[in-house]
Motif scaffolding. Structure first.
Motif, mmCIF file in Angstrom:
data_model
loop_
_atom_site.group_PDB
_atom_site.id
_atom_site.type_symbol
_atom_site.label_atom_id
_atom_site.label_comp_id
_atom_site.label_asym_id
_atom_site.label_seq_id
_atom_site.Cartn_x
_atom_site.Cartn_y
_atom_site.Cartn_z
ATOM 1 N N ALA A 1 2.519 -1.776 -7.821
ATOM 2 C CA ALA A 1 1.765 -0.983 -6.840
ATOM 3 C C ALA A 1 2.018 0.509 -7.056
ATOM 4 C CB ALA A 1 2.165 -1.396 -5.422
ATOM 5 N N ASP B 1 0.817 -1.217 0.000
ATOM 6 C CA ASP B 1 0.000 0.000 0.000
ATOM 7 C C ASP B 1 0.850 1.266 0.000
ATOM 8 O OD1 ASP B 1 -2.237 -1.539 -0.036
ATOM 9 O OD2 ASP B 1 -2.702 -1.313 2.095
ATOM 10 N N ASP C 1 0.038 1.540 -10.120
ATOM 11 C CA ASP C 1 -1.396 1.622 -9.829
ATOM 12 C C ASP C 1 -1.714 2.872 -9.016
ATOM 13 O OD1 ASP C 1 -1.677 -0.751 -11.170
ATOM 14 O OD2 ASP C 1 -1.785 -1.984 -9.347
ATOM 15 N N GLY C 2 -0.831 3.207 -8.072
ATOM 16 C CA GLY C 2 -1.054 4.415 -7.278
ATOM 17 C C GLY C 2 -1.031 5.670 -8.135
ATOM 18 N N SER D 1 2.011 2.094 -3.436
ATOM 19 C CA SER D 1 0.870 2.669 -4.159
ATOM 20 C C SER D 1 0.678 4.135 -3.782
ATOM 21 C CB SER D 1 -0.397 1.863 -3.836
ATOM 22 O OG SER D 1 -1.516 2.386 -4.508
#
Length: 934
Positions: A543, A486, A546-547, A489
Motif C-alpha cells: 500500500a 488506505d 502504491d501510494g 497508501s
C-alpha cells in the motif's frame, strides 16, 4: 465536594460568563440595521421599458397605468414555495432584465447613495466593499401593501436590500422594520411628488409595507452584495480591547468547572452559504472580528461561526406534559467560511449560551404538526433559527467537532478536510487545529489496541502532511498492530527518501525523511511492521509503494524510486528473518513475495532467502505448512526463476507437510480460496437447485499425492494415513460438500492396491454416507415417539408431562391442561399430532400419529438417492478394488438403512480396529441422532 464548594464553583463560572458576555456585547458598529434618507442630488436614471419607452418623471397617471399593464403580480416566498396572494402582497413588478437605465450619470449618483448606505448600516469596508445589483422595479398602486416578511439571500454574497423611491406622488406606504426589540418606521411620501429617497436594511430584518392611501409608490429594488475578498477592514467605531478579552480567556483556563465551549448568538440570521466573517452585518461583524482576533492573540482558543436551531415541542395539553426544548448546531464554519461541520447535528447546551434567547414572544421560523386528531391535537414542533459565534478551547477542539465517542470515519473526514483547507487557505488556523486534533487523539484512553490503531492512521498521515516528526514518532510508540491500508497508501504519497543509507543492527536502510532534517526511518518502519505478521506487513508495504507511485510528487525521480524499492525489500527481508509470529494468511503472502518480483532478479533472490529462512523456522507449524503446500502447488504453473524458487520450497517442506497434514484444515483453506455458493451434493435446501461446485474446491490433492509419490516411496502411504486419521474432524458441511469432490480427485491417482489406500477410501466413503444421508428414520411399531420430545428451559410441569407421554409405548392420547400456547411452541406447533379442540382456537388434547416419520422418511430417501448418484460418479473399478466384497453393501447404503432391530457399533471405529464392515447387522457407523434425520 461540599455543597458550599459546589455553589462557589457555580458562582465563579456564572460571574465569568457574565463578564465575557459584557465584553462582547459592548462592541458596536457605527450604523444601524436599517437606514433612510432623501437624495438631494438626484439624477433622473432615464428608465426605458419596452414597449412603453422612456418613463417620465415625476410618474404620471398615464405612465403608471402603462407600467401596471406591462407588469405582473409580485409573488412571495413561503417555505420552499413561491405564491401569489394579494391578501399578503399586492404589488406590480417588472424584472431587472426588462428595465434599462439610459442615463450614464445614474451610476455616479448610485455610488453616492452607496456611501450613505455603508455609513448608515455601519459597513466597515465602505462603498468599495459592496455593490448594488438591480433586482426589480416595483409599482404600488392604491391599496397595495406587503405584510411582514424577511428578504432571503437571492444571490451569493447578498447581505441587504436597497430601495430607491422615485418621484411619484403618493400617501401611505410607510415601511416598518423590526429587528429584535428595535423598531423603525420610514415614510417616503413627504417629498414624493418631486423628490427621491432611499431606504436600506439588512437581509433577515422583518419589514412591512403599509397600504398605499393615494397615488402610486414607484421604486427600484437593488440587492446589496459584498464583494470584498476578505474581512472588511475599517474599524472607526470599534474599540477592540484585545488585551481585556485575552485576559478573560486566561481566566477561563483557571475555572474549576471549565466550559467546553461558549456560544454568543448574533443579532442577524445568516444562510449557511453567507456564514463567514466578511459577510456579517453591523454589530455582528465587529463582535465576531473582535473575538476572532482575541482568540488568535491568546493562542489557545478558536472562534467559529454556526447556525443553530431550537426545536420546542409543545406537548398535548390534555396529557399535562412539559414542553421539550432541544438546541442543536447544524452548520459550523471558521471565520473564512470553510465548512467544519462533520456528520450529524451537534447538540448545544443552553448552559453554554452567553446570551439567552426568548422564544415566547417570537414567531417560529418553521412549524410542524398540530393537526387535530379526533378529540385532541397532535404535538407541535416549533423551530427557531439563530446564527451564533462559538469560542472553543484548543484542547477541547476534537470533542467539540466530533463528540466524545467519534468514529474512525468522522476522524478521517475531519483530518482530510483540514489538510485540504490548509492547502487552500495557506498557513492559517487550520494548521493549529489539525495539530491539536492529532495531539488529542494521541492523548485519549482506548478500550482496546485495535481501536487505538485504527485512529492512529489519520494522525500518522496528518503528521507527515504537517512535516511534524514528533507527532509521527508518538504514533509509532503507541501503535500495537496496523492502520487501515488506505493510510499506508497516503503515507507513501507524502514521505520522501534520501539515498543515504542508515545502519541499524546488521541491516542497511535508505532513509525516509520529513522536513529534510529528521530521519523517520525508525518510526515509519515501526508503523509498518509493529503488527509482526508477515502477511499484514506485506500488505502495508505494498500500500505504501502504491501510494508513492500514484500520488507522490517525486514518483518520476529515479533516485527516489530506487531508494523506495531498496527500502521496501530490506525492510521485508528483515521481517522475514526475525519474525516469530506465524499466520495461516502468511502462506499466500510468501508465494506472492517471490512471484511479484519475477522482473527483478536480485530483489527476488534476496527475498527468496528471507522466505526460505522464515519457512525453516516454521517447518513443523501446521498453521503455515498445510496452507503453504496448497499455495505452492496451485502456483506451480509459473515460469522462469519463480518456478525454480517455488519448486525448491515445495521440495524442502513436502515431508513436513505430509506428516502434519490435516484434512479439516485443508478443506477449510481451499474453500476460502474460491467462495463457493452451494455444495453440489448438499442435502440442505437452499431455495433453488444447487449449482455445480468447481473441482478446485477439492484443492490440489491430486498434485500433492503425485508430488509426494515422486519424492519418497513411503510418503503416499503416510499421506493417506493422515487423511484417514483427521477425517473425523471435518464439519458436517465439509463432509456434505467437500468430501465427495476430494475423493473424485484422490481416487484416480491413489494406488488402490495398497491397504492404506483401501482403508482410507472405505473410511471416507462411510463418513460421507453417514454424515450426508443420516440414518433411516424407523417407522414406529408402538406409541413411543422419542424423536418428537423437546427440552424446556423452564422445566415446567406441562412439558414434563408431554415428554413422559411421548416416551410411553402404550399411551396414544394426552389431555392438555393450561399453558397450551407454551406447549405448542415447544412441540412443533403440534403438527405431528391429531389435535382435539374445544373451540377452533383451544386445543384440549393430542393423539400420536406417524406424521413425523411420514415427513422425515421421504427427505431421507431423497438424500440417499443424491449421495448414491454422487458415489456412482467415482471411478467404479477403483472403488470396487477398495471395497471388495463390501461394494454391493455400500452401494445399497445398508450402513444407514434399517435392516433389522439390531444396531451395530461405529463402522469407522470398527474399521480402525481391523474388523471391517459387518454385513449381518444394521450398518450404522455412528450413534443415531436427530441431526442426521433432519
Amino acid at each position: 465536594m461540599s455543597d458550599t464548594s459546589d455553589d462557589s464553583t457555580a458562582a465563579e463560572k456564572a460571574d465569568f460568563m457574565y463578564d465575557l458576555r459584557h465584553l462582547i456585547s459592548e462592541v458596536h458598529a457605527s450604523g444601524s440595521f436599517a437606514a433612510f434618507g432623501t437624495i438631494d442630488s438626484f439624477v433622473n436614471p432615464g428608465i426605458f421599458i419596452d414597449p412603453i419607452g422612456i418613463v417620465r418623471l415625476p410618474l404620471s397617471e398615464d405612465d403608471a397605468q402603462a407600467l401596471a399593464q406591462t407588469s405582473h403580480k409580485a409573488p412571495f416566498g413561503k417555505g420552499n414555495e413561491t405564491l401569489v396572494d394579494e391578501s399578503v402582497r399586492k404589488t406590480w413588478q417588472i424584472d431587472a432584465a426588462n428595465v434599462r437605465i439610459l442615463n450614464k450619470a445614474w451610476q455616479p449618483c448610485l455610488d453616492q447613495i452607496l456611501e450613505r448606505v455603508t455609513e448608515g448600516l455601519g459597513i466597515a469596508g465602505g462603498p468599495s466593499s459592496i455593490r448594488a445589483e438591480l433586482y426589480k422595479m416595483l409599482l404600488y398602486e392604491e391599496g397595495a401593501m406587503f405584510k411582514p416578511h424577511q428578504d432571503t439571500e437571492k444571490v451569493p454574497g447578498m447581505f441587504g436590500t436597497l430601495i430607491i423611491c422615485l418621484p411619484s406622488e403618493h400617501t401611505g406606504g410607510a415601511v416598518c422594520l423590526r429587528h429584535g426589540s428595535k423598531l423603525e418606521r420610514f415614510d417616503s411620501s413627504g417629498n414624493s411628488t418631486f423628490g427621491a429617497s432611499y431606504l436600506t436594511w439588512y437581509a433577515h430584518v422583518t419589514h412591512e409595507i403599509e397600504p398605499i392611501q393615494t397615488g402610486c409608490r414607484w421604486v427600484l429594488a437593488y440587492n446589496l452584495i459584498n464583494h470584498a475578498p476578505g474581512p472588511l477592514r475599517s474599524a472607526s467605531a470599534l474599540d477592540a480591547r484585545i488585551g481585556q478579552f485575552t485576559q478573560a480567556l486566561t481566566r477561563w483556563q483557571g475555572l474549576q468547572d471549565e466550559p467546553y465551549y461558549l456560544a454568543y448568538p448574533l443579532d442577524h440570521q445568516y444562510t449557511d452559504r453567507g456564514l463567514k466573517l466578511a459577510h456579517l452585518k453591523g454589530d455582528d461583524f465587529y463582535r465576531a472580528r473582535h473575538v476572532a482576533q482575541s482568540c488568535e492573540a491568546h493562542g489557545k482558543y478558536y472562534m467559529f461561526l454556526g447556525n443553530m436551531e431550537m426545536c420546542i415541542t409543545n406537548q398535548n395539553a390534555e396529557e399535562e406534559m412539559e414542553d421539550e426544548a432541544v438546541l442543536s448546531l447544524d452548520s459550523l464554519v471558521d471565520p473564512q467560511g470553510f465548512d467544519l461541520f462533520i456528520g450529524s447535528t451537534l447538540r448545544i447546551s443552553t448552559d453554554n449560551l452567553l446570551r439567552g434567547e426568548s422564544y415566547e414572544d417570537r414567531e417560529p421560523d418553521a412549524q410542524r404538526g398540530g393537526n387535530y386528531l379526533g378529540n385532541q391535537y397532535a404535538e407541535i414542533d416549533q423551530f427557531f433559527k439563530d446564527s451564533t459565534l462559538i469560542i472553543v478551547p484548543s484542547h477541547r477542539i476534537l470533542s467539540f467537532l466530533l463528540g466524545s465517542t467519534f468514529t474512525l470515519h468522522s476522524l478521517a473526514h475531519l483530518t482530510t478536510r483540514l489538510r485540504g483547507f490548509i492547502g487552500q487557505a495557506g498557513d492559517s488556523n487550520f494548521r493549529g487545529i489539525l495539530l491539536q486534533v492529532c495531539q488529542s487523539v494521541l492523548a485519549r484512553d482506548y478500550t482496546n489496541d485495535e481501536d487505538r490503531d485504527l485512529r492512529l492512521g489519520p494522525v500518522a498521515v496528518s503528521a507527515a502532511f504537517l512535516k511534524n516528526p514528533d507527532i509521527f514518532n508518538a504514533v509509532a510508540s503507541q501503535i500495537k498492530g496496523s492502520f487501515e491500508k488506505d493510510y499506508y497508501s497516503a503515507l507513501g504519497g507524502l514521505i520522501c527518501f534520501d539515498d543515504t543509507s542508515v545502519q541499524e543492527n546488521e541491516y542497511t536502510f535508505p532513509m525516509p525523511l520529513m522536513n529534510n532534517t529528521k530521519s523517520l526511518y525508525s518510526s515509519i518502519n515501526t508503523a509498518i511492521t509493529k503488527c509482526g505478521k508477515i502477511y499484514q506487513i506485506h500488505e502495508n508495504l505494498n500500500a505504501f509503494r502504491d501510494g508513492f507511485f500514484n500520488g507522490h510528487p517525486n514518483r518520476s525521480d529515479q533516485l527516489q524510486v530506487n531508494s523506495l524499492k531498496r527500502w521496501l525489500d530490506t525492510l521485508l527481508y528483515s521481517c522475514l528473518y526475525n519474525s516469530e509470529q506465524v499466520c495461516e494468511q502468511d502462506a499466500s503472502t510468501l508465494v506472492k513475495i517471490i512471484v511479484e518480483r519475477e522482473g527483478a532478479p536480485f530483489s527476488q533472490h534476496v527475498l527468496y532467502q528471507g522466505v526460505r529462512i522464515f519457512i525453516e523456522h516454521s517447518r513443523n507449524n501446521n498453521l503455515l505448512i498445510n496452507p503453504l503446500v496448497i499455495e505452492l502447488l496451485l502456483q506451480s504453473n509459473h515460469q522462469g526463476r519463480s518456478k525454480i524458487y517455488l519448486e525448491t520450497l515445495l521440495r524442502n517442506i513436502v515431508e513436513s507437510a505430509v506428516s502434519n497434514f490435516n484434512l479439516c484444515q485443508y478443506a477449510t483453506y481451499t474453500a476460502s480460496l474460491i467462495s463457493p455458493n452451494q455444495f453440489q451434493y448438499s442435502s440442505r435446501s437452499r431455495g433453488q437447485e444447487a449449482s455445480p461446485i468447481p473441482s478446485r474446491l477439492a484443492g490440489p490433492i491430486k498434485a500433492f499425492y503425485e508430488y509426494a509419490s515422486g519424492c519418497k516411496q513411503d510418503l503416499p502411504a503416510q499421506l493417506l494415513q493422515r487423511i484417514q486419521a483427521t477425517a473425523l474432524e471435518l464439519t458436517a458441511e465439509q463432509s456434505n460438500g467437500f468430501l465427495i469432490l476430494f475423493l473424485s480427485e484422490l481416487m484416480p491417482v491413489a494406488d488402490t492396491s495398497f491397504n492404506e489406500a483401501q482403508s482410507c477410501i472405505r473410511s471416507l466413503i462411510a463418513l460421507y454416507i453417514i454424515r450426508t444421508v443420516g440414518h433411516e428414520p424407523k417407522k414406529p411399531t408402538n406409541w413411543t415417539r422419542l424423536e418428537e420430545m423437546s427440552t424446556c428451559s423452564y422445566a415446567c410441569d406441562n412439558c414434563s408431562k408431554m415428554n413422559t407421554f411421548l416416551k410411553d409405548p402404550e399411551a396414544s392420547y394426552h389431555a392438555l391442561g393450561d399453558g397450551n400456547y407454551h406447549l405448542q411452541s415447544h412441540f412443533h406447533d403440534f403438527k405431528y399430532f391429531d389435535v382435539k379442540k374445544k373451540q377452533t382456537w383451544n386445543p384440549v388434547g393430542v393423539t400420536k400419529t406417524n406424521k413425523w416419520w411420514e415427513e422425515k422418511h421421504p427427505k431421507w430417501q431423497s438424500r440417499a438417492e443424491k449421495v448414491l448418484g454422487a458415489i456412482k460418479k467415482l471411478p467404479q473399478d477403483r472403488l470396487k478394488e477398495c471395497l471388495r466384497d463390501e461394494y454391493d453393501w455400500v452401494m445399497d447404503l445398508r450402513m444407514v438403512k434399517i435392516v433389522d432391530e439390531a444396531v451395530v457399533d461405529d463402522a469407522i471405529q470398527s474399521d480402525k480396529e481391523g474388523e471391517g464392515y459387518s454385513k449381518t447387522r444394521s450398518s450404522v457407523p455412528q450413534k443415531r441422532g436427530r441431526e442426521n434425520s433432519e
